[in-house]
Design an enzyme around this catalytic site. Structure first.
Site, PDB file in Angstrom:
ATOM      1  N   ALA A  32      -3.736   2.682  -1.898  1.00  0.00           N
ATOM      2  CA  ALA A  32      -3.398   2.972  -3.292  1.00  0.00           C
ATOM      3  C   ALA A  32      -2.034   2.398  -3.668  1.00  0.00           C
ATOM      4  CB  ALA A  32      -3.406   4.477  -3.529  1.00  0.00           C
ATOM      5  N   PRO A  36       0.810  -1.218   0.000  1.00  0.00           N
ATOM      6  CA  PRO A  36       0.000   0.000   0.000  1.00  0.00           C
ATOM      7  C   PRO A  36       0.843   1.268   0.000  1.00  0.00           C
ATOM      8  CG  PRO A  36       0.152  -0.846   2.228  1.00  0.00           C
ATOM      9  CD  PRO A  36       0.874  -1.841   1.342  1.00  0.00           C
ATOM     10  N   GLU A  37       0.201   2.374  -0.322  1.00  0.00           N
ATOM     11  CA  GLU A  37       0.851   3.684  -0.309  1.00  0.00           C
ATOM     12  C   GLU A  37       1.322   4.054   1.088  1.00  0.00           C
ATOM     13  OE1 GLU A  37       1.936   7.599  -1.956  1.00  0.00           O
ATOM     14  OE2 GLU A  37       1.807   5.538  -2.683  1.00  0.00           O
ATOM     15  N   SER A  38       0.504   3.772   2.106  1.00  0.00           N
ATOM     16  CA  SER A  38       0.906   4.058   3.481  1.00  0.00           C
ATOM     17  C   SER A  38       0.311   3.021   4.412  1.00  0.00           C
ATOM     18  CB  SER A  38       0.485   5.471   3.904  1.00  0.00           C
ATOM     19  OG  SER A  38      -0.912   5.640   3.832  1.00  0.00           O
TER      20      SER A  38
END
EC number: 3.2.1.113
Length: 493
Positions: free
Chosen positions: A395, A366-368
């Site tokens: 994302a 994931p992005e974060s």
């Protein structure tokens, strides 16, 4: 931001990097390399059909975007990978395009940072490769010389950004009016991720202005003031005053906004150990302080290690895909400096980021993500208990940092596990992100089929994701001198 990510690796990795031992039969390695080349060509063909000479392909709607001033960012960013893959046809297409770019013309504001890492870095890395290990790929040498001239042209267009009281540049600039967005501060990564490309431009042209401008800006980061801007030795805040060069906060992170400053410290030393020993010293201080003060183990998975953030006496137990270059940075630094402790810690960071890939439904990270046991969302408790993290933003926008660190781990250790991790990540990207014309981002890596798709194909798909995936598997690549090999790598950046 590399945001980076990305960083551009004009840096030369020391030949002391361990060369990996072949484990797969040669034909299996070759088939993997061929699959990566096919994916690169698929993305390139879609870009050429629907988007060229614009900046990026919109791979769902089969249209184009111009997020990087309309100069053809995907083409320029793809150059070094096309060279490494020895695709003379694509290299020729890109060189013909670059020769036509007028960097003095755009209707949009220009990001000094993004333009440096994608355009300037793309051209300079291509120039070095075509002057060196890939010199046989282009017969018309005037096309190669053009890369340096266009790099100089771009530097001349951008250099007014440094015309500030301190020398810390504005990032968002208007190249027509020589105006800016009125910002009072600049970011750590934005300020600290210029020096490699601008120094290389000076070294190649003999004009020291570019190096002096970028190194003056960097000087404030190497000797931070006031003391509150350096909470721990080597670890500095995230924002710098354009007026004074002083830090305006003490927020410490390896995440986006700060990340590639630390990446470039070591790469500057590798680039020229005599000139940039101070950069090495600052990187070592930051690396050691991070081990002492930022290293964090999830309560549910104490075997994993991530780097937390720090602000005003408190740790923030969250990280980003962007920060996952950190393992590779430790591995590079530890290898160059012959520091087994830094290599070992780097491998721990690689393992931590690997879990963010291994534990999602798509096998993509994931992005974060976070690991604060007091903040686990109700619907992610099982994930946290099993995986040691929970998703904050699911994302995936085709970022390279995890594959990048897998690549470093494989190059340093020669262990098959890391090569397989690169391959698994590539396969999942090929499975879930691929469209009829290219590759799209995912809205949720932990949803069935990745959730929805973002209609954008970032240029760093070409520059980094495909390059690291290919170099990990390319037959005969292990016999290529390590210094020449990494010269082709663009890292966070």
């Amino acid at each position: 931001m590399h945001l980076p990510s990305l960083s551009v690796a004009l840096a030369l990795v020391s030949s002391s990097l361990a060369l990996p031992q072949a484990v797969l039969p040669e034909n299996d390695v070759s088939s993997r390399a061929a699959a990566v080349k096919e994916a690169f060509s698929h993305a390139w063909d879609g870009y050429m059909k629907y988007a060229f000479p614009h900046d990026e392909l919109l791979p769902v709607s089969n249209s184009y975007g111009d997020s990087r001033n309309g100069w053809g960012a995907s083409a320029v960013d793809a150059l070094s990978t096309a060279i490494v893959m020895r695709n003379a046809t694509i290299v020729s297409q890109i060189l013909d395009h670059i020769a036509k770019i007028d960097y003095s013309k755009t209707s949009d504001m220009v990001s000094l940072f993004e333009t440096t890492i994608r355009y300037l870095g793309g051209m300079l890395s291509g120039y070095d490769l075509l002057k060196g290990p890939a010199a046989d790929l282009v017969e018309d040498r005037t096309k190669v010389d053009m890369l340096l001239q266009q790099s100089k042209n771009l530097g001349d267009v951008l250099k007014f950004a440094f015309d500030t009281p301190s020398g810390v540049p504005y990032n968002n600039i208007n190249i027509t009016s020589h105006g800016n967005d009125g910002a009072t501060t600049n970011g750590l990564a934005v300020t600290g991720t210029l020096v490699l490309e601008w120094t290389r431009l000076s070294d190649l042209t003999g004009d020291q202005e570019y190096a002096k401008l970028s190194q003056r800006a960097e000087s404030y980061l190497l000797a931070p003031q006031p003391s509150s801007g350096e909470p721990f030795p080597g670890l500095v805040g995230s924002a710098i005053s354009i007026q004074t060069g002083q830090f305006t906060n003490g927020f410490v992170s390896w995440n986006g906004g700060s990340d590639s400053f630390y990446e470039y410290l070591m790469k500057m030393y590798v680039y020229d150990p005599k000139r940039f020993a101070t950069y090495k010293d600052r990187w070592v201080a930051a690396a050691e302080s991070s081990i002492d003060h930022l290293a964090s183990n999830p309560a549910s998975r104490p075997d994993l290690t991530f780097l937390a953030t720090y602000n005003k006496g408190s740790l923030g137990l969250s990280s980003q895909h962007l920060a996952c270059f950190d393992g590779g940075s430790y591995l590079l630094g530890g290898t160059v400096l012959d520091r087994a402790d830094l290599i070992d810690f780097g491998l721990k960071l690689v393992d931590g980021c690997a879990e963010t890939y291994h534990q999602t439904l798509t096998g993509i990270g994931p992005e974060s993500f976070g690991w604060d046991e007091k903040s686990v969302p109700a619907d992610q408790k099982e994930l946290y208990e099993r995986a040691g993290f929970y998703v904050q933003s699911g994302a995936y926008i085709l970022r390279p940092e995890v594959i990048e660190s897998f690549y470093y781990a494989y190059r340093v250790t020669g262990k098959k596990q890391y090569r397989d991790w690169v391959w698994n990540a590539f396969e999942n990207i090929n499975k879930y992100c691929r469209t009829e014309s290219g590759f799209a981002g995912l809205t949720n890596v932990n949803a069935v089929n990745g959730g929805g798709r973002y209609d954008n194909q970032e240029s760093f798909l070409f520059a980094e994701v495909m390059k690291y995936a290919y170099l990990t598997h390319a037959p005969g690549m292990s016999s290529m001198p390590a210094a020449a090999e990494d010269k082709a790598n663009k890292s966070r950046g």
